[in-house]
Design a protein around this motif. Structure first.
Motif, PDB file in Angstrom:
ATOM      1  N   VAL A 161      72.722  52.296  41.162  1.00  0.00           N
ATOM      2  CA  VAL A 161      73.199  50.912  41.233  1.00  0.00           C
ATOM      3  C   VAL A 161      73.136  50.406  42.671  1.00  0.00           C
ATOM      4  CG1 VAL A 161      75.238  49.440  41.010  1.00  0.00           C
ATOM      5  CG2 VAL A 161      74.638  51.033  39.176  1.00  0.00           C
ATOM      6  N   ALA A 162      73.533  51.258  43.610  1.00  0.00           N
ATOM      7  CA  ALA A 162      73.476  50.871  45.021  1.00  0.00           C
ATOM      8  C   ALA A 162      72.042  50.553  45.431  1.00  0.00           C
ATOM      9  CB  ALA A 162      74.044  51.982  45.898  1.00  0.00           C
ATOM     10  N   ASP A 163      71.107  51.393  45.013  1.00  0.00           N
ATOM     11  CA  ASP A 163      69.697  51.152  45.335  1.00  0.00           C
ATOM     12  C   ASP A 163      69.229  49.819  44.752  1.00  0.00           C
ATOM     13  OD1 ASP A 163      69.655  53.599  46.594  1.00  0.00           O
ATOM     14  OD2 ASP A 163      68.721  54.661  44.913  1.00  0.00           O
ATOM     15  N   VAL A 170      71.280  42.672  48.723  1.00  0.00           N
ATOM     16  CA  VAL A 170      72.704  42.798  49.042  1.00  0.00           C
ATOM     17  C   VAL A 170      72.856  43.746  50.231  1.00  0.00           C
ATOM     18  CG1 VAL A 170      74.946  43.589  48.194  1.00  0.00           C
ATOM     19  CG2 VAL A 170      73.401  42.333  46.673  1.00  0.00           C
ATOM     20  N   ARG A 171      73.624  43.329  51.226  1.00  0.00           N
ATOM     21  CA  ARG A 171      73.739  44.115  52.455  1.00  0.00           C
ATOM     22  C   ARG A 171      75.145  44.652  52.711  1.00  0.00           C
ATOM     23  NH1 ARG A 171      69.535  44.907  51.560  1.00  0.00           N
ATOM     24  NH2 ARG A 171      67.585  44.438  52.636  1.00  0.00           N
ATOM     25  N   LEU A 181      77.653  57.561  48.914  1.00  0.00           N
ATOM     26  CA  LEU A 181      76.346  56.932  48.811  1.00  0.00           C
ATOM     27  C   LEU A 181      75.534  57.192  50.072  1.00  0.00           C
ATOM     28  CD1 LEU A 181      77.404  53.475  47.317  1.00  0.00           C
ATOM     29  CD2 LEU A 181      76.606  55.508  46.092  1.00  0.00           C
ATOM     30  N   LYS A 182      74.227  57.185  49.919  1.00  0.00           N
ATOM     31  CA  LYS A 182      73.346  57.398  51.066  1.00  0.00           C
ATOM     32  C   LYS A 182      73.456  56.234  52.040  1.00  0.00           C
ATOM     33  CE  LYS A 182      69.673  57.727  48.546  1.00  0.00           C
ATOM     34  NZ  LYS A 182      68.267  57.897  48.083  1.00  0.00           N
ATOM     35  N   ASN A 183      73.487  56.565  53.326  1.00  0.00           N
ATOM     36  CA  ASN A 183      73.490  55.521  54.346  1.00  0.00           C
ATOM     37  C   ASN A 183      72.109  54.875  54.425  1.00  0.00           C
ATOM     38  OD1 ASN A 183      76.184  55.802  55.234  1.00  0.00           O
ATOM     39  ND2 ASN A 183      75.627  57.588  56.458  1.00  0.00           N
TER      40      ASN A 183
END
Length: 214
Positions: A161-163, A170-171, A181-183
């Motif tokens: 979802v973050a990806d 979205v930032r 989550l990955k930085n």
């Protein structure tokens, strides 16, 4: 975009606290001293003066800070003046509770979309918003200029979802899923793991003489 004043991250974390403390001050008060603000924020007054110095020359020696001016400057620095659009992905119990929370809009954050991949939830309403499929996410992000994505999915879905949110431009991401989550460069990610917070509290339950620190 505001000029980067290089305010230390620890100071940035305290700025919302100072803003919250100003709401506790009587409406009859015009000014507030650094010592009073420090008392409300549970920090020392030297810390308050140092933190607020990053906002410019706001205080008057022996008088303190004009409350209205200080509130406006804090809101400006935190980006609360223009308001921001946000979406919530994952409309289970937590996501639904977040959608109903009125405090977001009071602080300038408008929830403009709710998303889930469960066919049973899609097209149902929560907090006056219709839950949409994730396939509509990009369209919503573009239409509403979404700045913040709130993730309330199970842990195994959070990174995907973050990806997807980042791919939609979205930032800033607020992650409630119990995973790290990955930085990603130029993307701000804040994680809130409620079970982890409870574990920290559990540590102190049998140690009453100790005090938890942030």
């Amino acid at each position: 975009m505001k000029e980067n004043k290089k305010i230390p991250p620890a100071t940035v974390k305290r700025l919302p606290l100072y803003l919250q403390c100003l709401d506790q001050v009587s409406d009859d008060d015009i000014g507030i001293s650094s010592s009073k603000l420090a008392e409300l924020a549970k920090v020392n007054d030297a810390q308050v003066r140092r933190d607020l110095s990053y906002l410019g020359t706001l205080g008057t020696r022996g008088v303190g800070y004009d409350i209205s001016t200080l509130r406006n400057q804090l809101q400006l620095e935190l980006g609360l003046v223009e308001g921001w659009s946000a979406v919530i992905v994952g409309i289970g119990n937590l996501g639904s509770a977040l959608a109903h929370y009125g405090g977001f809009r009071e602080k300038g954050f408008g929830i403009v979309g709710l998303f889930d991949d469960d066919p049973k939830k899609i097209n149902s309403q929560v907090a006056g918003l219709v839950i949409k499929p994730l396939t509509d996410l990009e369209k919503y992000c573009e239409k509403f200029n979404v700045a913040i994505g709130i993730i309330a999915t199970p842990g195994e879905y959070a990174q995907g979802v973050a990806d997807q949110l980042i791919g939609c431009g979205v930032r800033s991401i607020l992650n409630f899923a119990p995973v790290l989550l990955k930085n990603v460069p130029d993307v701000q990610i804040r994680s809130v793991d409620l079970s982890q917070e409870l574990q920290i509290l559990s540590y102190y339950l049998d140690r009453p003489v100790l005090k938890a620190v942030d």
